[in-house]
Motif scaffolding. Structure first.
Motif, mmCIF file in Angstrom:
data_model
loop_
_atom_site.group_PDB
_atom_site.id
_atom_site.type_symbol
_atom_site.label_atom_id
_atom_site.label_comp_id
_atom_site.label_asym_id
_atom_site.label_seq_id
_atom_site.Cartn_x
_atom_site.Cartn_y
_atom_site.Cartn_z
ATOM 1 N N GLU A 19 0.829 -1.213 0.000
ATOM 2 C CA GLU A 19 0.000 0.000 0.000
ATOM 3 C C GLU A 19 0.862 1.261 0.000
ATOM 4 O O GLU A 19 1.941 1.299 0.613
ATOM 5 N N ASP A 132 -10.789 -4.847 13.036
ATOM 6 C CA ASP A 132 -10.665 -4.630 11.592
ATOM 7 C C ASP A 132 -9.309 -5.043 11.030
ATOM 8 O O ASP A 132 -9.016 -4.799 9.855
ATOM 9 N N ARG A 134 -6.288 -6.978 9.304
ATOM 10 C CA ARG A 134 -6.166 -7.988 8.270
ATOM 11 C C ARG A 134 -4.719 -8.029 7.806
ATOM 12 O O ARG A 134 -3.998 -7.042 7.868
ATOM 13 N N TRP A 136 -1.488 -8.274 5.228
ATOM 14 C CA TRP A 136 -1.121 -7.823 3.888
ATOM 15 C C TRP A 136 -0.561 -8.985 3.056
ATOM 16 O O TRP A 136 -0.304 -8.818 1.874
ATOM 17 N N ARG A 179 -8.277 -6.070 -9.342
ATOM 18 C CA ARG A 179 -9.720 -6.061 -9.045
ATOM 19 C C ARG A 179 -10.545 -6.262 -10.312
ATOM 20 O O ARG A 179 -11.559 -6.978 -10.302
ATOM 21 N N ARG A 207 -12.758 -9.992 -2.060
ATOM 22 C CA ARG A 207 -13.150 -9.252 -0.852
ATOM 23 C C ARG A 207 -11.923 -8.773 -0.089
ATOM 24 O O ARG A 207 -11.919 -7.670 0.458
ATOM 25 N N TRP A 208 -10.890 -9.608 -0.049
ATOM 26 C CA TRP A 208 -9.642 -9.222 0.619
ATOM 27 C C TRP A 208 -9.013 -8.022 -0.078
ATOM 28 O O TRP A 208 -8.598 -7.058 0.580
ATOM 29 N N GLU A 210 -10.422 -5.695 -1.702
ATOM 30 C CA GLU A 210 -11.225 -4.488 -1.497
ATOM 31 C C GLU A 210 -10.879 -3.765 -0.200
ATOM 32 O O GLU A 210 -11.243 -2.600 -0.025
ATOM 33 N N GLU A 211 -10.158 -4.421 0.702
ATOM 34 C CA GLU A 211 -9.815 -3.809 1.984
ATOM 35 C C GLU A 211 -8.609 -2.887 1.891
ATOM 36 O O GLU A 211 -8.265 -2.223 2.870
ATOM 37 N N PHE A 212 -7.977 -2.825 0.716
ATOM 38 C CA PHE A 212 -6.746 -2.053 0.589
ATOM 39 C C PHE A 212 -6.927 -0.812 -0.295
ATOM 40 O O PHE A 212 -7.903 -0.688 -1.029
#
Length: 279
Positions: A19, A132, A134, A136, A179, A207-208, A210-212
């Motif tokens: 990120e 929340d 998760r 990387w 994505r 879904r994973w 989308e968290e970044f």
């Protein structure tokens, strides 16, 4: 990962998200900014050596006492991107998977039940404070999950037979591309197949992702698997291209061509996984 080192080292593959600094809150952002400016940062080999070292104490340390302050660093369009190791979180998560990977007597000998129970209690308490959180990094042993290849194009493949730490085979792509490919792959699979593990697995990866942060970098690293496969096979490996070919065949309604691509992919990874039982 500390507790799963005996399983994942060295024959593990990894899916990582890097990120941009903007994705991290302060004071973590400043820490990673300073970290990215270092002349050298730890490699995947360094992380594996650290994981092995955690197995030396008696009893072994299943999960690090403190979270790692290290990360992998990459650049996307000259922007530094960070992939925190988060070895403590990954260790807890790997602990939950070990009963499916090891026979009970082997698991009890490596990590006594009392040690695992304490680690599980610590994880529950930590989750209450960090609902929340998760990782990387995702890992897989003795293979690369087919769904991971959906995220990449063959043109993004990087192969170095004689890298600084040995052979290297990886794919890297911007998050927006990963994505997009997941969404398109899901549409294709749902139009052609019944609901099942392949669709569920790709949905979970989507879904994973989308968290970044949307300007992240996604990497598939063959990791230790490069040591389980001959250089000739590595050079010829085109798994991402075969997955793309299979999906294209499904979109065209050509089940025979899709089956041939899947069979070729399955044969390659079956031969790799068989080495697990001969090592």
């Amino acid at each position: 990962m500390a507790l799963a080192s005996s399983v994942t080292v060295p024959y593990g593959a990894y899916l990582r998200v890097y990120e941009p600094l903007a994705a991290f809150p302060e004071p973590e952002r400043s820490h990673w900014a300073r970290y990215a400016r270092r002349e050298s940062t730890p490699t995947a080999q360094d992380e594996q050596r650290k994981a092995l070292a955690d197995l030396l104490p008696t009893p072994p340390v299943p999960v690090p006492v403190h979270e790692s302050a290290d990360a992998f660093v990459a650049h996307l369009d000259d922007v530094p991107c960070i992939c925190p190791w988060r070895t403590r979180l990954r260790g807890w998560q790997a602990l939950q998977d070990l009963p499916e990977l090891l026979p009970a007597p082997v698991l009890d000998a490596a990590l006594p039940p009392v040690v695992r129970r304490q680690a599980a209690t610590d994880y529950e308490e930590w989750q209450e404070r960090n609902p929340d959180a998760r990782p990387w990094i995702r890992g897989a042993t003795w293979h690369v999950p087919v769904r991971w290849f959906v995220l990449f194009d063959d043109a993004e493949r990087e192969y170095e037979p004689k890298g600084a730490d040995g052979p290297l085979l990886r794919y890297r792509t911007p998050m927006v591309e990963a994505r997009r490919r997941v969404a398109r792959g899901l549409r294709t699979l749902r139009d052609a197949l019944e609901e099942g593990p392949l669709i569920d697995g790709l949905l979970d990866v989507g879904r994973w992702l989308e968290e970044f942060h949307p300007r992240s970098l996604v990497e598939l690293d063959y990791g230790g698997l490069v040591h389980a496969v001959s250089g000739e096979l590595l050079a010829e490996d085109r798994s991402a291209a075969e997955v793309a070919e299979g999906l294209a065949a499904l979109r065209d309604g050509d089940g025979e061509r899709a089956g041939a691509a899947y069979e070729k992919l399955s044969d390659r990874w079956r031969s790799v996984r068989e080495r697990q039982f001969s090592s």
